[in-house]
Design a protein around this motif. Structure first.
Motif, PDB file in Angstrom:
ATOM      1  N   ASP A 161       4.420  -1.666   3.817  1.00  0.00           N
ATOM      2  CA  ASP A 161       3.087  -1.694   4.428  1.00  0.00           C
ATOM      3  C   ASP A 161       2.195  -2.452   3.464  1.00  0.00           C
ATOM      4  N   SER A 200      -5.747   4.263   2.180  1.00  0.00           N
ATOM      5  CA  SER A 200      -4.594   3.577   1.587  1.00  0.00           C
ATOM      6  C   SER A 200      -4.989   2.257   0.949  1.00  0.00           C
ATOM      7  N   ARG A 201      -6.076   1.649   1.426  1.00  0.00           N
ATOM      8  CA  ARG A 201      -6.528   0.366   0.869  1.00  0.00           C
ATOM      9  C   ARG A 201      -7.484   0.549  -0.308  1.00  0.00           C
ATOM     10  N   ARG A 257      -9.190  -7.047   1.333  1.00  0.00           N
ATOM     11  CA  ARG A 257      -8.258  -6.173   2.043  1.00  0.00           C
ATOM     12  C   ARG A 257      -8.818  -5.808   3.408  1.00  0.00           C
ATOM     13  N   TYR A 316       0.803  -1.214   0.000  1.00  0.00           N
ATOM     14  CA  TYR A 316       0.000   0.000   0.000  1.00  0.00           C
ATOM     15  C   TYR A 316       0.845   1.278   0.000  1.00  0.00           C
ATOM     16  N   ASN A 317       2.103   1.187   0.399  1.00  0.00           N
ATOM     17  CA  ASN A 317       2.955   2.379   0.404  1.00  0.00           C
ATOM     18  C   ASN A 317       3.970   2.360  -0.739  1.00  0.00           C
ATOM     19  N   GLU A 336       0.346   1.126  11.482  1.00  0.00           N
ATOM     20  CA  GLU A 336       0.306   2.231  12.436  1.00  0.00           C
ATOM     21  C   GLU A 336      -1.002   2.226  13.220  1.00  0.00           C
ATOM     22  N   HIS A 395      -3.677  -2.110   9.076  1.00  0.00           N
ATOM     23  CA  HIS A 395      -2.675  -1.094   8.777  1.00  0.00           C
ATOM     24  C   HIS A 395      -1.722  -1.023   9.974  1.00  0.00           C
ATOM     25  N   ARG A 422      -6.860   7.139   7.344  1.00  0.00           N
ATOM     26  CA  ARG A 422      -5.655   6.885   6.549  1.00  0.00           C
ATOM     27  C   ARG A 422      -5.579   5.414   6.137  1.00  0.00           C
ATOM     28  N   ALA A 423      -5.942   4.520   7.054  1.00  0.00           N
ATOM     29  CA  ALA A 423      -5.876   3.092   6.747  1.00  0.00           C
ATOM     30  C   ALA A 423      -6.836   2.724   5.620  1.00  0.00           C
ATOM     31  N   PRO A 448      -8.413  -3.082   6.253  1.00  0.00           N
ATOM     32  CA  PRO A 448      -7.824  -1.806   6.711  1.00  0.00           C
ATOM     33  C   PRO A 448      -7.406  -1.791   8.173  1.00  0.00           C
TER      34      PRO A 448
END
Length: 631
Positions: A120, A250-251, A500, A79-80, A507, A505, A246-247, A502
């Protein structure tokens, strides 16, 4: 999403054939029907079968670097990768594709095995480095993507699914008695065991290096369960909103249509609510229900879908339980008895008619304290030194009183008298020790409630922490990767659908684990902070809805559509002679259940799944996927 497989021959052994590599990939083509590729050199074969999600046109694998001396296949999503790509471009790297594979290779060229900790994502990665004549295997932090391996004089076999390894005549095929005992306890085979002695699962958050004929395992990540956030409840809530958002965002990176599973419970509803904040079109949501009202959550899902304005798809199913069970057994490779695999398969089948990727709420219960067993454990811990005498009293009372109350009191009394680890694992287990011992004399007993992952020195990640932290640590090392995520991966991949999660994630997960107990479990309340935050987006019934689980009407099925199958199975000569379960004990379970003397549905499901697995993987070559009829 993909399936990967391969073999590295030991020094002095013949080079593995391309034909073997193709067989290893062909048998898992359901994981990636869009593309496939094979790498062959003088010592190794690496292959992949691809489900195209990112860089559909340009993401072919195997991927190469260093004048083709480094080859990689991987299953999953990073994801990153965009952020990493920009960093590498600033360092002078040039990329030919828009996908993740080149980014992983660039990270490896710069940082070696330490590159894995930079990622990530959910992944199983195999990198063949001919410069150093070694193979690197890596699995993501939580075990979202599977990876099996077998090491012996022949070299090293690996694959996303066990059936890939079974294509090789070198793959061990003797049942591991410890794995069988664990299955009878939990309904799954816990990591690092597999059902076959000599075949292992790479644990989550671990690397494996194969070089000079030897295997070296190393943990590259472990969850932090000792650190506590310094934020107060209000600040923690705002931080959680930021991390959840954010999680989820990103997904959402995808080049193909996507949606979400929606049960109407807190976790999946929170994910969908956050998806709506980032999409200009309605989220496609998918729900499955059964005709039995007690197992039908469609009304809850429909309420949330209306509230969030999703494009909702639902289906009440009456599956052909026999045909479906045969298919599920084939996809799991090992005995697996979490019956919620049935609705997971069916909702994946429904979603795949509309999308190629779906977000889920998996992981929320472990990270935010959502299981009722956490609440019950903490209540037991508050008894302190009174636990043992209270357990003895309840056990005696249970022996006098009739079932079901008597049996329940005996089970509680038994748990109270166990040491902490076994006390918690007895709540995770599906089968009691006495039932397991009756079915198989090698099972049950003092070692019934144990996990192999916790036996190694330093492996108990929750050691020294609170009771809740210790329980969560056990779930993160076994129940989450070996049950929940196996179920999602296999059932989604059976339908060529990517799932997926989330909540996983890194963090977000680390922050959730840093929350004080009072913001996770407090008295009768679970997921305290998550419920408080989610109330901003969801209707009140979704916040207060008790956890129901993705259950199926097993008890009714064993008196109805599954009765002929299980009766014939238990009466068969193969079952009697196989020796995995005692036929008389198994038949007694069925007789009690049908006569209404007790609910034996879970034990019957475990026995039935075990025997159907044995027929499929011990009595045949398990080459072809069974057909399935679902209405």
């Amino acid at each position: 999403m993909c399936g990967i497989a391969g073999i590295v021959a030991a020094q002095g052994r013949p080079a593995p054939s391309a034909a073997l590599g193709r067989r290893m990939i062909d048998v898992i083509r359901h994981r990636g029907p869009d593309d496939n590729g094979l790498h062959c050199d003088g010592q190794a074969v690496l292959g992949m079968s691809r489900l195209s999600i990112i860089d559909v046109a340009g993401g072919h694998q195997p991927a190469y670097a260093a004048q083709d001396r480094v080859c990689m296949v991987f299953n999953g999503e990073i994801y990153n990768f965009c952020e990493l790509r920009r960093d590498f471009e600033r360092q002078g790297a040039r990329f030919r594709t828009r996908g993740e594979a080149e980014v992983i290779l660039q990270a490896y060229l710069r940082h070696g095995a330490d590159a894995i900790a930079m990622l990530d994502g959910m992944f199983a990665i195999a990198i063949r480095d001919q410069r150093s004549n070694e193979l690197l295997l890596a699995r993501d932090r939580f075990g979202e993507k599977p990876l099996y391996y077998a090491h012996g004089p022949f070299g090293l076999l690996f694959g996303s699914e066990l059936k890939s390894l079974l294509q090789s005549p070198d793959c061990p095929r003797d049942i591991d008695p410890d794995a069988l005992s664990a299955y009878l306890a939990y309904g799954y085979v816990p990591c690092p065991l597999s059902i076959f002695a000599g075949v292992s699962k790479l644990p989550p958050g671990h690397l494996l290096r194969y070089r000079n004929g030897g295997v070296e395992l190393r943990r590259y990540w472990r969850p932090s369960l000792a650190t506590r956030t310094a934020l107060d409840a209000g600040e923690a809530g705002e931080k959680l909103v930021e991390l959840l958002d954010r999680a989820v965002s990103s997904r959402l990176v995808s080049d193909v249509p996507f949606g979400a599973f929606l049960s109407g419970g807190l976790d999946s509803s929170t994910v969908v609510a956050l998806m709506t904040r980032h999409l200009s079109r309605p989220v496609k949501t998918f729900s499955i229900g059964f005709k039995e009202a007690a197992f039908n959550e469609l009304a809850d899902a429909r309420r949330v879908a209306r509230h969030l304005g999703t494009e909702h798809h639902e289906l009440v199913v009456e599956p052909d339980a026999v045909a479906l069970l045969e298919r599920l057994v084939w996809h799991f490779d090992e005995p697996f008895a979490d019956s919620s695999a049935v609705p997971t398969f069916l909702v994946s089948q429904l979603a795949r008619q509309h999308v190629k990727m779906a977000l889920t709420g998996d992981g929320g219960d472990e990270l935010f304290g959502g299981y009722d067993r956490y609440r019950r454990l903490l209540a037991m811990e508050r008894l302190g030194p009174l636990r043992a005498p209270a357990g003895s009293t309840l056990h005696l009372a249970g022996a006098i009183l009739p079932d079901p109350l008597g049996g329940r009191l005996q089970r509680i009394g038994e748990r109270l008298r166990l040491p902490f680890r076994q006390r918690y694992l007895s709540a995770v287990a599906l089968m009691r020790a006495d039932t397991a011992a009756a079915l198989n004399p090698a099972a049950g007993g003092p070692g019934h409630y144990r996990l192999p992952m916790l036996d190694a020195p330093g492996a108990d990640l929750g050691a020294g922490g609170s009771a809740l932290d210790r329980a969560v640590a056990m779930d993160l090392q076994s129940y989450l990767p070996d049950d929940i995520l196996v179920k999602l991966d296999r059932m989604a991949m059976a339908n060529s659908l990517e799932g997926r999660s989330p909540f996983l994630h890194p963090e977000l997960a680390e922050f959730a684990l840093s929350l004080p107990e009072s913001l996770r479990v407090s008295g009768a309340d679970t997921k305290v902070l998550l419920r408080r935050v989610a109330s901003r987006w969801l209707p009140p019934p979704a916040i207060s809805k008790p956890k129901q689980g993705f259950a199926v009407p097993l008890a009714d099925w064993f008196r109805g559509p599954l009765l002929p199958l299980v009766a014939d199975t238990l009466a068969s000569r193969a079952f009697r002679e196989r020796g995995l379960c005692d036929p008389k004990a198994a038949r007694a379970l069925l007789d009690d259940h049908v006569a209404g003397r007790g609910n034996r549905d879970q034990a019957l499901w475990q026995v039935t799944c075990l025997e159907l697995w044995a027929r499929r993987f011990l009595d045949t070559t398990a080459q072809e996927e069974p057909s399935c009829c679902c209405a």
